[in-house]
Design a protein around this motif. Structure first.
Motif, PDB file in Angstrom:
ATOM      1  N   GLU A 464       0.858  -1.187   0.000  1.00 38.86           N
ATOM      2  CA  GLU A 464       0.000   0.000   0.000  1.00 38.86           C
ATOM      3  C   GLU A 464       0.892   1.234   0.000  1.00 38.86           C
ATOM      4  O   GLU A 464       1.807   1.343   0.822  1.00 38.86           O
ATOM      5  CB  GLU A 464      -0.911   0.033   1.235  1.00 38.86           C
ATOM      6  N   ASN A 523      -4.546   5.077  -2.013  1.00 39.40           N
ATOM      7  CA  ASN A 523      -5.775   5.561  -1.377  1.00 39.40           C
ATOM      8  C   ASN A 523      -6.357   6.690  -2.216  1.00 39.40           C
ATOM      9  O   ASN A 523      -5.646   7.619  -2.585  1.00 39.40           O
ATOM     10  CB  ASN A 523      -5.463   6.072   0.026  1.00 39.40           C
ATOM     11  N   GLU A 556      -7.957   2.066  -3.079  1.00 39.86           N
ATOM     12  CA  GLU A 556      -8.642   1.900  -1.793  1.00 39.86           C
ATOM     13  C   GLU A 556      -9.673   3.018  -1.620  1.00 39.86           C
ATOM     14  O   GLU A 556      -9.342   4.196  -1.745  1.00 39.86           O
ATOM     15  CB  GLU A 556      -7.622   1.916  -0.647  1.00 39.86           C
ATOM     16  N   ASP A 586     -11.524   0.138   2.194  1.00 36.00           N
ATOM     17  CA  ASP A 586     -10.626   0.448   3.321  1.00 36.00           C
ATOM     18  C   ASP A 586     -11.419   0.627   4.614  1.00 36.00           C
ATOM     19  O   ASP A 586     -12.589   0.986   4.581  1.00 36.00           O
ATOM     20  CB  ASP A 586      -9.881   1.752   2.983  1.00 36.00           C
ATOM     21  N   LYS A 607     -10.806  -4.463   3.548  1.00 29.83           N
ATOM     22  CA  LYS A 607      -9.741  -4.293   4.534  1.00 29.83           C
ATOM     23  C   LYS A 607     -10.384  -4.122   5.910  1.00 29.83           C
ATOM     24  O   LYS A 607     -11.035  -3.098   6.178  1.00 29.83           O
ATOM     25  CB  LYS A 607      -8.878  -3.072   4.189  1.00 29.83           C
TER      26      LYS A 607
HETATM   27 MG    MG Z   1      -5.582   2.554   2.918  1.00 31.09          MG
END
Ligand code: MG
Ligand code: C2E
Ligand code: MG
Length: 686
Positions: A464, A523, A556, A586, A607
């Motif tokens: 990530e 993200n 994400e 996320d 997640k």
């Molecule tokens: Mg994240």
């Protein structure tokens, strides 16, 4: 007996035209005025035959008066007095007297008197009166004349209509109390008494009239003293104008300008007025004031998931609950959206403010029944006190906002008082925002990569990308601080684009040097989804130009994004699928999740949020939750990543539970690219 000359002299000196007829209607004698009255062709009138004389006279009378002319001798006539108009325009009054000698009718004495002047004056007066009446009765305003005891002498049609009577004369002798309530009657009578006592008019008086059925009307009136022709004060008269409709519109406009249409609460504008009032009252009482700002937490999610009608419904209920927590002297206003401001008066201590804030928070925590749905929200409150924190409402609202922000960052559903420290913090925030503007062009941003480990095999071919900002004076600033700032003014779009390109370049390198399966997650802020420049199609073009497939990249997103039904967001989520770019949900479990959305949007990874992993131990609720999430994902064809794994025990429980991937300090912190490479190589050797 006097001689004829004497007689002639007497009648000639009379101002009337006089003629004396015998029983055969022949003229016995007439005076000069009589001769002058009739225009004769030459022959004196008294010498004409009866027929000729009458014809002459008739020809000189106005048409309409001719039938009054014939005189019948010797007969008692009801009407011996007539008024004639001559063609010349003059008016004459004719009196006929019987000429009686020794009890015997011997003829007639006829007087013609010139009444032109009187008649003209009468006609003028009548005309004036008719005009007056026409005016009075056609005017839509109300006119009245009253005696000294406030009894009507006369009212016009319009007022009669208002009183519900057909004939204005029916009002004569009555008073206002016969039509309105006795209280209103007493008030107008008092006004009129004042006019009678002072002789002064009352001009432009605004009156609210109350009727026996409880209804209300408004009028503006002018009342004046009424004098008779001798100059004696005998009563009052006045004219009133009904302004009820005008008042209603005025009130409606005022209401619309000052109240929120949905909740009926005062709006921002009225809040200012109320604050000014409260300040003035404070100067008298010396007691503190409170200004609270309240924001409903997660309201947007309710609006998005249940629809705006339900959202409105909730706002109405919430505003009632808030109002119920306040004292009579406090007030609450809706500032817009889900934001409310509350003025508290007469605070003997700060505790009173916190007690009320606590009550409001508790009231909002109760479930909301919206049609068939049940929803939950909470409220975050910021409290300022006056005069300690200021007197100016704008300053106080700003301070209250900082305090509310503090509540939100403490986990919402509570209240915070404004403090100086908060103010410094807010100033720092402002400074950071302006510094952030230069961060990208001045190369203060970089990415670090946190390994995502396949739990069953220990393999690392996912990472990530996490953003870092090294501030020139402050050093490293946490993304949880600067990402929201970048979102608050839109920088995030540009920054996010940079993150994507940076991560793509890194990915391209690692696919060659580390593993051809390498996948990098980035993200993506909800704000980037509003912006078409950051569309997945453009991203795919960029990836393909670098020889990368869409599936090499994972984006994400957060749960709240799935609830956003706007076109841009929907379009981008659909494009994501089309481009092969994978989607990871996320911080799963922290937001307002609607499970049905998971299926709809083809999510690849869930997640599990760190907060669930943190408290993980055998037999814990969190473990049950994690297992349930894993089970659910499996059935829906999604893979699960557990975030924030810090201990081997957590790792073991998750692995045993069937979790696919893990990320956390147990494996590695987010690493610089070189460190990540070293980590990945060491792993693949192991
Ligand atoms: Mg994240
Ligand atoms: P996130 O996406 O949930 O990222 C995971 C966060 O958890 C990261 O915080 C990471 O350093 C931290 N973390 C990882 N393992 C552990 C662990 O074992 N224990 C604990 N306590 N924490 C762990 P970080 O880097 O501070 O980022 C915070 C948040 O900032 C991210 O949460 C993400 O929402 C946001 N963010 C970071 N980079 C970007 C970016 O490039 N764009 C956007 N839009 N948001 C970003
Ligand atoms: Mg996360």
């Amino acid at each position: 007996m006097h001689n004829p000359a004497f007689l002639q002299g007497v009648i000639d000196s009379n101002p009337d035209a006089i003629v004396v007829l015998d029983s055969q209607n022949h003229v016995l004698i007439c005076n000069q005025n009589y001769r002058n009255l009739w225009e004769t062709p030459g022959t004196p009138i008294e010498s004409l035959t009866n027929e000729a004389r009458w014809a002459l006279q008739l020809s000189q009378l106005s048409e309409s008066d001719k039938d009054k002319f014939p005189v019948v001798f010797g007969q008692e006539r009801a009407q011996r007095h007539h008024i004639f108009r001559l063609k010349t325009g003059s008016w004459y009054e004719r009196h006929i007297y019987d000429h009686v000698i020794n009890g015997k009718h011997v003829g007639l004495v006829i007087h013609w008197r010139d009444i032109t002047e009187v008649q003209e004056a009468n006609r003028a007066a009548t005309y004036e009166r008719e005009l007056m009446h026409a005016l009075m009765d056609s005017i839509p305003d109300q006119i009245f004349f009253k005696d000294s005891e406030s009894r009507f002498l006369r009212i016009n049609q319009s007022l009669a209509k208002r009183y519900g009577i057909d004939d204005p004369s029916l009002a004569v002798g009555k008073t206002d109390a016969d039509f309105y309530t006795p209280e209103h009657g007493a008030k107008t009578a008092a006004d009129e008494r004042q006019i009678m006592e002072t002789g002064e008019p009352l001009v432009g008086v605004l009156d609210r009239e109350v009727w026996p059925d409880g209804s209300m009307t408004w009028n503006v009136s002018t009342k004046m003293p009424l004098y008779n022709s001798e100059g004696k004060l005998i009563g009052t008269y006045g004219i009133a104008h009904d302004i009820t409709e005008h008042k209603k519109t005025e009130q409606l406009i005022w209401h619309q300008a000052n109240f929120d249409a949905l909740t009926g609460l005062p709006n921002r504008r009225l809040l200012r007025d109320r604050w000014d009032q409260a300040l003035r009252a404070r100067h008298r009482s010396g007691l503190d004031l409170g200004l609270l700002l309240l924001d409903l937490d997660h309201f947007k999610e309710i609006n998005d998931s249940l629809g705006h009608a339900m959202g409105d419904n909730l706002l109405v209920q919430a505003s009632q609950r808030i109002r119920n927590c306040l004292r009579a002297t406090d007030s609450v206003a809706r500032l817009g959206g889900d934001e409310f401001a509350i003025i508290l008066t007469d605070l003997h201590s700060a505790e009173v403010a916190s007690d009320i804030a606590r009550k409001i928070v508790a009231a909002l925590n109760q479930s909301f029944h919206l049609g068939s749905e049940v929803a939950y929200v909470s409220g975050s409150i910021g409290i300022t006190l006056s005069p300690q924190d200021g007197e100016d409402i704008d300053v106080l609202l700003k301070h209250a906002d900082q305090a509310m922000y503090q509540t939100k960052s403490r986990g919402r559903n509570g209240y915070s008082f404004f403090t100086l420290e908060l103010q410094t913090r807010s100033q720092t925030r402002q400074r950071l925002i302006s510094d952030l503007r230069r961060a990208l062009p001045e190369g203060q941003l970089h990415l670090v990569y946190q390994p995502i480990v396949e739990l069953a095999t220990g393999r690392v071919d996912k990472a990530e990308a996490l953003l870092r900002w090294t501030h020139p004076q402050l050093g490293p600033v946490s993304p949880s601080v600067f990402i929201p700032l970048a979102e608050s003014n839109g920088f995030i779009v540009e920054i996010g684009e940079w993150v994507f390109r940076q991560a793509a370049a890194q990915l391209q390198a690692w696919r060659r040097t580390l593993s051809p399966q390498m996948q990098v997650s980035i993200n993506k802020s909800p704000l980037q989804f509003q912006n078409l420049h950051a569309s997945p199609r453009k991203w795919l073009q960029h990836l393909e130009s670098m020889g990368l497939p869409g599936s090499a990249m994972v984006v994400e997103i957060t749960e709240s994004l799935l609830l956003d039904h706007s076109d841009q967001v929907q379009q981008q989520l659909a494009q994501m699928r089309e481009t092969g770019i994978q989607v990871s949900l996320d911080d799963f479990g922290t937001g307002y999740s609607a499970l049905s959305y998971l299926q709809r949007y083809d999510i690849d990874f869930l997640k599990i949020d760190q907060s669930f992993v943190r408290g993980l131990h055998a037999g814990s609720r969190n473990l049950a939750l994690c297992k349930a999430i894993i089970q659910l994902s499996r059935e829906m064809g999604m893979q699960v990543v557990a975030e924030g794994i810090e201990t081997q025990a957590q790792c073991d429980l998750l692995t045993a539970g069937g979790c696919d991937f893990g990320q956390g300090y147990l494996f590695a912190k987010p690493l610089l690219p070189a460190d990540f490479e070293a980590f990945a190589r060491a792993r693949s050797r192991a």
